[in-house]
Design a protein around this motif. Structure first.
Motif, mmCIF file in Angstrom:
data_model
loop_
_atom_site.group_PDB
_atom_site.id
_atom_site.type_symbol
_atom_site.label_atom_id
_atom_site.label_comp_id
_atom_site.label_asym_id
_atom_site.label_seq_id
_atom_site.Cartn_x
_atom_site.Cartn_y
_atom_site.Cartn_z
ATOM 1 N N ASN A 1 -2.763 -21.349 39.762
ATOM 2 C CA ASN A 1 -3.093 -20.206 40.293
ATOM 3 C C ASN A 1 -4.717 -20.279 40.187
ATOM 4 O O ASN A 1 -5.368 -20.937 39.357
ATOM 5 C CB ASN A 1 -2.619 -18.759 39.666
ATOM 6 C CG ASN A 1 -3.161 -18.512 38.301
ATOM 7 O OD1 ASN A 1 -4.196 -18.131 38.259
ATOM 8 N ND2 ASN A 1 -2.154 -18.343 37.709
ATOM 9 N N ILE A 2 -5.259 -19.557 41.137
ATOM 10 C CA ILE A 2 -6.842 -19.201 41.033
ATOM 11 C C ILE A 2 -7.110 -17.740 41.192
ATOM 12 O O ILE A 2 -6.186 -16.800 41.428
ATOM 13 C CB ILE A 2 -7.558 -19.755 42.361
ATOM 14 C CG1 ILE A 2 -7.137 -19.156 43.605
ATOM 15 C CG2 ILE A 2 -7.692 -21.496 42.224
ATOM 16 C CD1 ILE A 2 -8.275 -19.543 44.925
ATOM 17 N N VAL A 3 -8.009 -17.413 40.531
ATOM 18 C CA VAL A 3 -8.420 -15.865 40.589
ATOM 19 C C VAL A 3 -9.735 -15.689 41.312
ATOM 20 O O VAL A 3 -10.635 -16.437 41.523
ATOM 21 C CB VAL A 3 -8.920 -15.342 39.199
ATOM 22 C CG1 VAL A 3 -9.533 -14.055 39.112
ATOM 23 C CG2 VAL A 3 -7.844 -15.525 38.149
ATOM 24 N N ALA A 4 -9.511 -15.033 42.668
ATOM 25 C CA ALA A 4 -10.366 -14.890 43.724
ATOM 26 C C ALA A 4 -11.037 -13.547 43.967
ATOM 27 O O ALA A 4 -10.432 -12.508 43.665
ATOM 28 C CB ALA A 4 -9.720 -15.542 44.975
ATOM 29 N N SER A 5 -12.053 -13.336 44.259
ATOM 30 C CA SER A 5 -12.688 -12.056 44.610
ATOM 31 C C SER A 5 -11.902 -11.420 45.802
ATOM 32 O O SER A 5 -11.370 -12.040 46.746
ATOM 33 C CB SER A 5 -14.228 -12.461 45.064
ATOM 34 O OG SER A 5 -14.688 -11.174 45.578
ATOM 35 N N THR A 6 -11.826 -10.198 45.730
ATOM 36 C CA THR A 6 -11.266 -9.455 47.019
ATOM 37 C C THR A 6 -12.288 -9.444 48.061
ATOM 38 O O THR A 6 -11.761 -9.093 49.275
ATOM 39 C CB THR A 6 -11.022 -7.744 46.441
ATOM 40 O OG1 THR A 6 -12.130 -7.525 45.717
ATOM 41 C CG2 THR A 6 -9.878 -7.916 45.261
ATOM 42 N N TYR B 1 -14.420 -13.783 53.145
ATOM 43 C CA TYR B 1 -14.042 -13.725 54.473
ATOM 44 C C TYR B 1 -12.572 -13.601 54.804
ATOM 45 O O TYR B 1 -11.874 -14.058 54.005
ATOM 46 C CB TYR B 1 -14.494 -15.248 54.954
ATOM 47 C CG TYR B 1 -14.156 -15.506 56.416
ATOM 48 C CD1 TYR B 1 -14.216 -14.748 57.471
ATOM 49 C CD2 TYR B 1 -13.373 -16.879 56.281
ATOM 50 C CE1 TYR B 1 -13.663 -15.182 58.605
ATOM 51 C CE2 TYR B 1 -12.890 -17.408 57.604
ATOM 52 C CZ TYR B 1 -13.057 -16.573 58.724
ATOM 53 O OH TYR B 1 -12.700 -16.904 59.934
ATOM 54 N N GLY B 2 -12.228 -12.928 55.843
ATOM 55 C CA GLY B 2 -10.799 -12.596 56.023
ATOM 56 C C GLY B 2 -10.057 -13.840 56.101
ATOM 57 O O GLY B 2 -8.806 -13.873 55.583
ATOM 58 N N GLY B 3 -10.398 -15.048 56.656
ATOM 59 C CA GLY B 3 -9.814 -16.298 56.898
ATOM 60 C C GLY B 3 -9.274 -16.815 55.546
ATOM 61 O O GLY B 3 -8.530 -17.604 55.401
ATOM 62 N N THR B 4 -10.330 -16.772 54.563
ATOM 63 C CA THR B 4 -10.317 -17.274 53.341
ATOM 64 C C THR B 4 -9.113 -16.362 52.515
ATOM 65 O O THR B 4 -8.379 -17.007 51.834
ATOM 66 C CB THR B 4 -11.317 -17.010 52.398
ATOM 67 O OG1 THR B 4 -12.747 -17.833 53.190
ATOM 68 C CG2 THR B 4 -11.197 -17.733 51.133
ATOM 69 N N VAL B 5 -8.976 -15.070 52.531
ATOM 70 C CA VAL B 5 -8.051 -14.153 52.132
ATOM 71 C C VAL B 5 -6.738 -14.744 52.546
ATOM 72 O O VAL B 5 -5.759 -14.928 51.748
ATOM 73 C CB VAL B 5 -8.376 -12.874 52.420
ATOM 74 C CG1 VAL B 5 -7.042 -12.007 51.779
ATOM 75 C CG2 VAL B 5 -9.585 -12.326 51.690
#
Length: 429
Positions: free
Chosen positions: A104-109, A112-116
């Motif tokens: 897994n990765i820990v990603a920012s909330t 960009y919407g496409g990245t989410v």
């Protein structure tokens, strides 16, 4: 160029490029060729064995693209870079050597919407997953990291809201965990933010945006800092363990600081095929030559418009970090001392319907799904770029229904203010 240290304005024009040896052409030619002739059989063998650097086939390497890779790496302060077909491709290219099924990765909330969507949905098909955490809380980031986490991912200046990430605090967390920090620097560019200087391991770009700067071509780039020890533990076998396709070669052992870059070309581009075409590289090289000049004007105009909007009674709030009222304003001197960028959002009184009327009545601003253009752009994220997200995700990303995102161009600021003024009058009548 020599080993002398040059300034940013000089490097954005000259880094990676020399006059064409065959013709003396001053501008980097578009090498529109699929394949390149080998000197002899031994030369071909060495290229395929990664014993010599050169050009084989444009899916892997191309002279025009190579100049762009060196220029972006130089501006970012990295040791190497791999260019590819889009910003989304760059994100997958960055993760590909790091991940295995179950990781897994820990990603920012605030992404960009496409990245989410890519991280919350698409990467599941690879057996990967993402945990979304507020990067304003380093302790929450640390708590989300587990034994299967292989990277932390954030944006330097977040799209859409222009929020600034405290990269020093987040890199301290990733360093403690022994995993790389990947920073999307699309919205900032290396002129405003140099993530590697703040502890980033890898930097990704959608070169489509500010680096090209004119809305003509798509592209992406992954820059390698060269500072991460991929063999320090067994978390990254693609880089530290023998590679069967190259007779047991170990990338980290063989290429040292350039291990990630060589893997990105020899494995990533070879097998994923997310290649940047030489024409796109040429357009982006031309764009980068004026990057500093454009970014100065983007910041100047964004500051003027943000202040005007903040004082307008038809606007609920403005998220531009360059405003003294912003909770991120204190990070500007540390993270982006040249300015807070040209991207931000503002909330329109009247909600969703007022936002729709606003974008429909603008004359200079273009309603498009892009940013970083010389032209000023606007979009209602909740109905477009962030439409696939839940209401909670939209809110967390800064793309609530009453919010519009603006990418401020380099036009006359007085004209831009007048355009917003007349459209807001119609939207909130």
């Amino acid at each position: 160029m020599s080993d002398q240290t040059y300034g940013f304005d000089t490097l954005q024009i000259h880094a990676g490029a020399n006059p064409d040896p065959a013709t003396g052409a001053r501008n980097t030619p578009i090498y529109q060729s699929t394949a390149f002739v080998f000197r002899d059989a031994e030369h071909a063998s060495k290229l395929f064995n990664l014993q010599e650097v050169g050009y084989i086939y444009s899916r892997l390497t191309n002279p025009t693209v190579a100049v762009l890779q060196e220029r972006i790496a130089t501006l970012e302060g990295g040791v190497g870079a791999v260019c590819c077909s889009s910003g989304h491709a760059a994100q997958i290219m960055a993760l590909f050597p790091l991940m295995q099924p179950g990781c897994n990765i820990v990603a920012s909330t605030r992404l960009y919407g496409g990245t989410v969507t890519q991280f919350s949905q698409t990467i599941k098909r690879f057996g990967w997953s993402a945990k979304f955490v507020d990067m304003d809380d380093p302790k929450a980031v640390a708590a989300a990291i587990d034994e299967n986490t292989r990277a932390v991912f954030c944006e330097a200046i977040a799209n859409p809201g222009g929020h600034i990430t405290d990269l020093d605090a987040i890199s301290a967390v990733s360093d403690e965990a022994g995993i790389p920090l990947i920073v999307d620097n699309t919205s900032a560019t290396p002129y405003l933010v140099r993530p590697i200087e703040h502890g980033a391991t890898l930097v990704v770009h959608s070169t489509t945006k500010y680096l090209t700067g004119n809305g003509t071509v798509t592209g992406g780039c992954v820059v390698d800092s060269g500072k991460f020890d991929w063999a320090a533990n067994d978390k990254f076998p693609s880089l530290s363990q023998p590679e069967p396709a190259y007779h047991g070669l170990k990338f980290a052992e063989t290429f040292g600081p350039m291990a990630f870059t060589f893997h990105g070309i020899a494995i990533g581009l070879r097998d994923l095929g997310m290649t940047m075409n030489p024409q796109a590289a040429h357009y982006t090289l031309c764009g980068i030559e004026t990057l500093s000049l454009r970014m100065e004007r983007h910041v100047e105009n964004a500051t003027k418009l943000a202040k005007w909007l903040e004082a307008d009674p038809r606007v609920d709030y403005v998220t531009y970090a360059g405003l003294e009222s912003s909770p991120y304003n204190h990070l500007v001197p540390k993270i982006c001392p040249r300015g807070a960028g040209g991207l931000f959002t503002f909330a329109v009184k009247g909600g969703y319907e007022a936002c729709i009327k606003l974008v429909d009545n603008l004359e200079i601003f273009s309603h498009v799904a892009n940013l970083g253009d010389t032209r000023s752009l606007i979009i209602h994220s909740a109905s477009t770029t962030h439409r696939q997200l839940t209401a909670e995700q939209q809110e967390a990303a800064g793309a609530a229904p009453n919010v519009v995102r603006v990418s401020i161009g380099i036009e006359d600021a007085v004209d831009l203010i007048a355009d917003l003024d007349q459209a807001l009058a119609k939207a909130t009548a």
